[in-house]
Design an enzyme around this catalytic site. Structure first.
Site, PDB file in Angstrom:
ATOM      1  N   GLY A   1       4.619   0.940 -13.014  1.00 49.49           N
ATOM      2  CA  GLY A   1       4.302   1.386 -11.728  1.00 49.49           C
ATOM      3  C   GLY A   1       5.438   1.954 -11.000  1.00 49.49           C
ATOM      4  O   GLY A   1       6.493   2.237 -11.735  1.00 49.49           O
TER       5      GLY A   1
ATOM      6  N   ALA B   1       7.782   0.473  -9.093  1.00 48.85           N
ATOM      7  CA  ALA B   1       9.190  -0.328  -9.480  1.00 48.85           C
ATOM      8  C   ALA B   1       9.815  -0.055 -10.822  1.00 48.85           C
ATOM      9  O   ALA B   1      10.945   0.428 -11.047  1.00 48.85           O
ATOM     10  CB  ALA B   1       8.804  -1.845  -8.999  1.00 48.85           C
TER      11      ALA B   1
ATOM     12  N   ALA C   1      -2.570   4.211  -4.987  1.00 51.61           N
ATOM     13  CA  ALA C   1      -2.135   3.834  -3.580  1.00 51.61           C
ATOM     14  C   ALA C   1      -2.600   5.086  -3.005  1.00 51.61           C
ATOM     15  O   ALA C   1      -2.267   6.410  -3.411  1.00 51.61           O
ATOM     16  CB  ALA C   1      -0.591   3.584  -3.726  1.00 51.61           C
TER      17      ALA C   1
ATOM     18  N   GLY D   1      -2.535   5.603   1.148  1.00 50.56           N
ATOM     19  CA  GLY D   1      -1.778   5.882   2.532  1.00 50.56           C
ATOM     20  C   GLY D   1      -0.725   6.621   2.430  1.00 50.56           C
ATOM     21  O   GLY D   1      -0.150   7.551   2.992  1.00 50.56           O
ATOM     22  N   GLY D   2       0.339   5.686   1.857  1.00 51.40           N
ATOM     23  CA  GLY D   2       1.729   6.480   1.777  1.00 51.40           C
ATOM     24  C   GLY D   2       2.679   5.207   1.511  1.00 51.40           C
ATOM     25  O   GLY D   2       2.660   4.042   1.162  1.00 51.40           O
TER      26      GLY D   2
ATOM     27  N   GLU E   1       0.065   4.567  11.071  1.00 49.97           N
ATOM     28  CA  GLU E   1      -1.039   3.731  10.715  1.00 49.97           C
ATOM     29  C   GLU E   1      -0.905   2.513  11.661  1.00 49.97           C
ATOM     30  O   GLU E   1      -0.128   1.993  12.019  1.00 49.97           O
ATOM     31  CB  GLU E   1      -0.755   3.164   9.086  1.00 49.97           C
TER      32      GLU E   1
ATOM     33  N   HIS F   1      -9.176  -6.454   1.059  1.00 48.10           N
ATOM     34  CA  HIS F   1      -9.734  -5.508   1.926  1.00 48.10           C
ATOM     35  C   HIS F   1     -11.361  -5.699   2.334  1.00 48.10           C
ATOM     36  O   HIS F   1     -11.963  -6.045   1.192  1.00 48.10           O
ATOM     37  CB  HIS F   1      -9.783  -4.333   1.194  1.00 48.10           C
TER      38      HIS F   1
ATOM     39  N   ARG G   1     -10.109  -6.507  10.668  1.00 54.47           N
ATOM     40  CA  ARG G   1     -10.557  -6.499   9.138  1.00 54.47           C
ATOM     41  C   ARG G   1     -10.561  -7.958   8.531  1.00 54.47           C
ATOM     42  O   ARG G   1     -11.524  -8.017   7.656  1.00 54.47           O
ATOM     43  CB  ARG G   1      -9.979  -5.326   8.462  1.00 54.47           C
TER      44      ARG G   1
ATOM     45  N   HIS H   1      -6.638  -7.194  -2.942  1.00 55.58           N
ATOM     46  CA  HIS H   1      -6.018  -5.816  -2.639  1.00 55.58           C
ATOM     47  C   HIS H   1      -4.769  -6.250  -3.161  1.00 55.58           C
ATOM     48  O   HIS H   1      -3.981  -5.221  -3.787  1.00 55.58           O
ATOM     49  CB  HIS H   1      -6.314  -5.643  -1.436  1.00 55.58           C
TER      50      HIS H   1
ATOM     51  N   GLU I   1       5.233  -5.642  -6.864  1.00 59.53           N
ATOM     52  CA  GLU I   1       4.134  -6.822  -6.331  1.00 59.53           C
ATOM     53  C   GLU I   1       4.309  -7.928  -7.101  1.00 59.53           C
ATOM     54  O   GLU I   1       4.103  -9.100  -6.710  1.00 59.53           O
ATOM     55  CB  GLU I   1       2.855  -6.131  -6.718  1.00 59.53           C
TER      56      GLU I   1
ATOM     57  N   ARG J   1       0.974  -8.459   4.244  1.00 59.52           N
ATOM     58  CA  ARG J   1       1.805  -7.166   4.270  1.00 59.52           C
ATOM     59  C   ARG J   1       1.162  -6.176   5.163  1.00 59.52           C
ATOM     60  O   ARG J   1       0.216  -6.029   5.448  1.00 59.52           O
ATOM     61  CB  ARG J   1       1.434  -6.812   2.746  1.00 59.52           C
TER      62      ARG J   1
ATOM     63  N   LEU K   1       4.818   0.000  -1.666  1.00 58.87           N
ATOM     64  CA  LEU K   1       5.568   0.867  -2.642  1.00 58.87           C
ATOM     65  C   LEU K   1       6.935   0.995  -2.070  1.00 58.87           C
ATOM     66  O   LEU K   1       7.663   0.802  -3.003  1.00 58.87           O
ATOM     67  CB  LEU K   1       4.796   2.306  -2.238  1.00 58.87           C
TER      68      LEU K   1
HETATM   69  C1  LIG Z   1      -6.364   0.911  -3.998  1.00 55.56           C
HETATM   70  C2  LIG Z   1      -5.098   0.583  -3.444  1.00 55.56           C
HETATM   71  C3  LIG Z   1      -4.369   1.347  -2.520  1.00 55.56           C
HETATM   72  C4  LIG Z   1      -2.960   0.991  -2.248  1.00 55.56           C
HETATM   73  N1  LIG Z   1      -2.428   1.762  -1.155  1.00 55.56           N
HETATM   74  C5  LIG Z   1      -1.060   1.667  -0.734  1.00 55.56           C
HETATM   75  C6  LIG Z   1      -0.410   2.335   0.072  1.00 55.56           C
HETATM   76  O1  LIG Z   1      -0.800   3.341   0.416  1.00 55.56           O
HETATM   77  N2  LIG Z   1       0.864   1.973   0.306  1.00 55.56           N
HETATM   78  C7  LIG Z   1       1.629   1.081  -0.162  1.00 55.56           C
HETATM   79  O2  LIG Z   1       2.803   0.862  -0.089  1.00 55.56           O
HETATM   80  N3  LIG Z   1       0.932   0.169  -1.283  1.00 55.56           N
HETATM   81  C8  LIG Z   1      -0.529   0.450  -1.601  1.00 55.56           C
HETATM   82  N4  LIG Z   1      -1.033  -0.324  -2.425  1.00 55.56           N
HETATM   83  C9  LIG Z   1      -0.349  -1.453  -2.979  1.00 55.56           C
HETATM   84  C10 LIG Z   1       0.421  -0.907  -4.080  1.00 55.56           C
HETATM   85  O3  LIG Z   1      -0.021   0.213  -4.872  1.00 55.56           O
HETATM   86  C11 LIG Z   1       1.243  -1.745  -5.169  1.00 55.56           C
HETATM   87  O4  LIG Z   1       1.373  -2.932  -4.566  1.00 55.56           O
HETATM   88  C12 LIG Z   1       2.359  -1.227  -5.820  1.00 55.56           C
HETATM   89  O5  LIG Z   1       1.750   0.221  -6.476  1.00 55.56           O
HETATM   90  C13 LIG Z   1       2.642  -2.247  -7.063  1.00 55.56           C
HETATM   91  O6  LIG Z   1       3.644  -1.405  -7.676  1.00 55.56           O
HETATM   92  P1  LIG Z   1       4.258  -2.165  -9.033  1.00 55.56           P
HETATM   93  O7  LIG Z   1       5.546  -1.140  -9.620  1.00 55.56           O
HETATM   94  O8  LIG Z   1       4.840  -3.333  -8.529  1.00 55.56           O
HETATM   95  O9  LIG Z   1       3.309  -2.518  -9.838  1.00 55.56           O
HETATM   96  P2  LIG Z   1       2.265  -1.571 -10.537  1.00 55.56           P
HETATM   97  O10 LIG Z   1       1.827  -0.236  -9.926  1.00 55.56           O
HETATM   98  O11 LIG Z   1       0.896  -2.193 -10.564  1.00 55.56           O
HETATM   99  O12 LIG Z   1       2.552  -1.477 -12.270  1.00 55.56           O
HETATM  100  C14 LIG Z   1       2.581  -2.565 -12.925  1.00 55.56           C
HETATM  101  C15 LIG Z   1       2.652  -2.194 -14.355  1.00 55.56           C
HETATM  102  O13 LIG Z   1       2.824  -3.196 -15.116  1.00 55.56           O
HETATM  103  C16 LIG Z   1       2.051  -3.067 -16.346  1.00 55.56           C
HETATM  104  N5  LIG Z   1       2.028  -4.412 -17.119  1.00 55.56           N
HETATM  105  C17 LIG Z   1       1.523  -5.531 -16.372  1.00 55.56           C
HETATM  106  N6  LIG Z   1       1.536  -6.659 -17.292  1.00 55.56           N
HETATM  107  C18 LIG Z   1       2.151  -6.022 -18.503  1.00 55.56           C
HETATM  108  C19 LIG Z   1       2.658  -6.773 -19.759  1.00 55.56           C
HETATM  109  N7  LIG Z   1       2.021  -7.965 -19.988  1.00 55.56           N
HETATM  110  N8  LIG Z   1       3.004  -5.866 -20.453  1.00 55.56           N
HETATM  111  C20 LIG Z   1       3.460  -4.588 -20.364  1.00 55.56           C
HETATM  112  N9  LIG Z   1       3.246  -4.132 -19.210  1.00 55.56           N
HETATM  113  C21 LIG Z   1       2.564  -4.608 -18.163  1.00 55.56           C
HETATM  114  C22 LIG Z   1       0.965  -2.266 -15.838  1.00 55.56           C
HETATM  115  O14 LIG Z   1       0.341  -1.826 -17.075  1.00 55.56           O
HETATM  116  C23 LIG Z   1       1.448  -1.509 -14.883  1.00 55.56           C
HETATM  117  O15 LIG Z   1       1.947  -0.310 -15.570  1.00 55.56           O
HETATM  118  C24 LIG Z   1      -2.392  -0.070  -2.615  1.00 55.56           C
HETATM  119  C25 LIG Z   1      -2.995  -0.767  -3.718  1.00 55.56           C
HETATM  120  C26 LIG Z   1      -4.350  -0.326  -4.326  1.00 55.56           C
HETATM  121  C27 LIG Z   1      -4.617  -1.303  -5.390  1.00 55.56           C
END
Ligand SMILES: Cc1cc2nc3c(=O)[nH]c(=O)nc-3n(C[C@H](O)[C@H](O)[C@H](O)COP(=O)(O)OP(=O)(O)OC[C@H]3O[C@@H](n4cnc5c(N)ncnc54)[C@H](O)[C@@H]3O)c2cc1C
Length: 556
Positions: A11, A13, A44, A46-47, A126, A244, A297, A364, A388, A399, A405
């Protein structure tokens, strides 16, 4: 000798940290359990929030800090919030260097309410943000655009031999050596293997799959949290899970498989006049709040959950009725006002100009996670966490939209900077205020509650239990009952044992452990705060709603 960083997760991060570490000359191995684009990040909408200059026109970093603290209901780590909001612009520039193009405010690309300086990115507004500061890409496709650009950047480095990428690789355990994390064990194509590393960065995202309805994709199974806990890491704030209120219940549609992921039905639809009906066709929201469907909400989420519980169907759904909008505003209104929602509901087999849309509150975003300090260090030497999966304390008890993000970016980068320094002495994380150290599971078995459910363990049963007993609505009685059932399952499923070569079983064990920890934290917090709502607290929902700060989920 070049030091190796194992980055788990693709993701925002994980991708961003992997790129920074690679470009700084580290030996980086990026492991991810699906394809590179399988992540919460991809969805994601919104942004990303950021104040791009100090002061910016109509905005300041202090205002961003104040908004974040307010949404977090007084439960944020202020130092972490200050740092994230102050450093935001640095990482937005970092994303741009890696090829991310934010919308520039030209016609057709920006969201409503956007402002922009000549040549600068458009900034969306927002709810709960006091100024326009949300950067977006491709309109509401921010996550896919950001992840897409970062994926191209990691692939080009992989092709140049600078970075190793292991996809479809499920990390199943952390390797410890001399009291320090020294690598990971993983499954690839069903075969177990081990990777040695000087440090590991967990960037494994969230855990929406704990609940029956979620906006998160299938990969969000709490793996990172479970791996860290088994390695002895402290965790915090696990009782705070944001829901949500209206997500399409795809299993109740004719063509669930035609959807490309979870579908949020924006509050704007209710804003235009759509109402919520129960399975008997009755409107019910007026009985719960004077503003009915337009209540805040989290009140809408709780009212839906309460109503379903009253009807004896706590894991069921209600319906969004938008048919009246076509009648009142003219034929074609829904298509014109909500083109994407119209297309996606049609894909699922629903013509919402004349049919009801099944919806339910959906898990969510998890505010809690593995406790980290300002450099993304966990309490276990050699183990970093960002995004996350981590709990830096920036999200507090609720949050603020578009801050997640950003958190992944800022703390992913800080983990890399710390790693590049050579991992000097590793103390306790500064942020580890209320860290919960549950490593052996014994503390998890101490709850009373003999009600338990008789069902045998399955992922589906776990998700239903969490939805009905530890979701939007919680009480001491429900939580104790959930704890007792989870303990009973844990005795059989053995969350402390490393899985054999079955990825699904590994994820199940992780979900089970995470569920136990969440329920334990929710039991311990007897008052309502932020996203954690105890219905056995002696206050009215309406009273609470007027006093507790709200985070925006409008676009996010
Ligand atoms: C529908 C939706 C809309 C959103 N809109 C927004 C927004 O507009 N703005 C905002 O700031 N946030 C938004 N969020 C929240 C935000 O998207 C997430 O909090 C953020 O993207 C998390 O990023 P991350 O890099 O921590 O994890 P993620 O993007 O979830 O990535 C985690 C990664 O780890 C991998 N993984 C997990 N477990 C393992 C394992 N055991 N071995 C190997 N790989 C593994 C997964 O496959 C994935 O690739 C939204 C979330 C959703 C669901």
């Amino acid at each position: 000798m070049t030091r190796r960083l194992a980055v788990v997760g693709s993701g925002i991060a994980g991708l961003y940290a992997a790129l920074l570490a690679t470009d700084a000359g580290a030996d980086v191995v990026l492991l991810t359990k699906g394809a590179l684009d399988q992540s919460n990040t991809w969805y994601a909408q919104g942004g990303i929030s950021a104040v791009l200059a100090e002061p910016a026109p109509g905005d300041t970093v202090d205002a961003h800090i104040a908004d974040t603290l307010r949404a977090g209901a007084g439960h944020c780590n202020e130092a972490a919030v200050r740092l994230m909001c102050t450093e935001a612009r640095r990482d937005i520039a970092g994303l741009q260097r890696y090829g991310v193009a934010f919308d520039g405010g030209q016609a057709g690309e920006g969201t409503a309410g956007s402002t922009h300086d000549a040549g600068g990115p458009a900034l969306g507004l927002e709810a709960a943000h006091s100024a326009p500061r949300i950067l977006h890409a491709g309109g509401d496709a921010t996550g896919a655009r950001v992840a897409g650009a970062l994926i191209q950047a990691v692939l080009s480095r992989r092709d140049a031999g600078k970075l190793t990428i292991l996809t479809h690789t499920l990390v199943t355990a952390l390797v410890a050596r001399d009291g320090q994390v020294a690598g990971v064990r993983y499954l690839q194509d069903g075969r177990p293997a081990q990777l040695d590393a000087d440090a590991v960065l967990l960037a494994t995202g969230g855990a929406g799959q704990l609940f029956s309805q979620t906006t998160n994709p299938a990969v969000a199974t709490a793996d990172g949290l479970a791996l860290a806990v088994r390695a002895g890491a402290a965790v915090a704030d696990l009782e705070f899970f944001q829901f949500h209120p209206t997500c399409l219940v795809s299993s109740a549609t004719a063509h669930p498989a035609r959807l490309d992921g979870p579908l949020l039905i924006s509050e704007a639809v209710r804003g235009e006049g759509a109402v919520l009906l129960d399975s008997g066709g009755r409107r019910f929201m007026q009985a719960y709040h004077p503003d009915a469907e337009l209540a805040p909400r989290d009140v809408v989420s709780r009212s839906i959950a309460l109503h379903l519980a009253k009807l004896g169907d706590p894991t069921g759904h209600v319906y969004l009725d938008a048919r009246g909008l076509e009648r009142a505003r003219g034929k074609g209104f829904l298509h014109q006002r909500f083109p994407t929602l119209t297309r996606k509901t049609l894909d699922a087999g629903i013509d919402w100009t004349r049919e009801l849309v099944p919806v339910a509150p959906a898990a969510h975003y998890w505010m809690g996670g593995v406790t980290t300090d300002l450099n993304a260090r966990t309490s276990v030497p050699g183990l970093y966490a960002a995004g996350e999966v981590a709990c830096t304390g920036v999200q507090g008890a609720n949050r603020l939209a578009s801050n997640s993000l950003l958190e992944g970016l800022v703390f992913g980068r800080r983990a890399v900077e710390d790693f590049l320094l050579g991992t000097p002495a590793w103390g306790s994380p500064d942020g580890a205020t209320d860290g919960l150290d549950i490593t052996r599971g014994s503390r998890l078995s101490s709850f009373g509650g003999d009600g338990g459910l008789d069902t045998a363990f399955s992922r589906d049963a776990l998700r239903r239990l969490m939805t009905s007993h530890a979701g939007v609505l919680r009480s001491g009685e429900l939580l104790a009952e959930a704890a007792s059932t989870l303990d009973r399952w844990a005795a059989v499923v053995r969350p402390d044992l490393e899985g054999a070569a079955d990825p699904v079983a590994c994820e199940d064990r992780n979900l089970l452990l995470a569920a136990q920890l969440l329920v334990s934290a929710a039991l311990n917090r007897t008052e309502s705060l932020g996203a954690h709502y105890r219905s056995d607290e002696p206050v009215e929902t309406a009273h609470l709603s007027s006093h507790r700060p709200k985070a925006s989920l409008l676009h996010d």
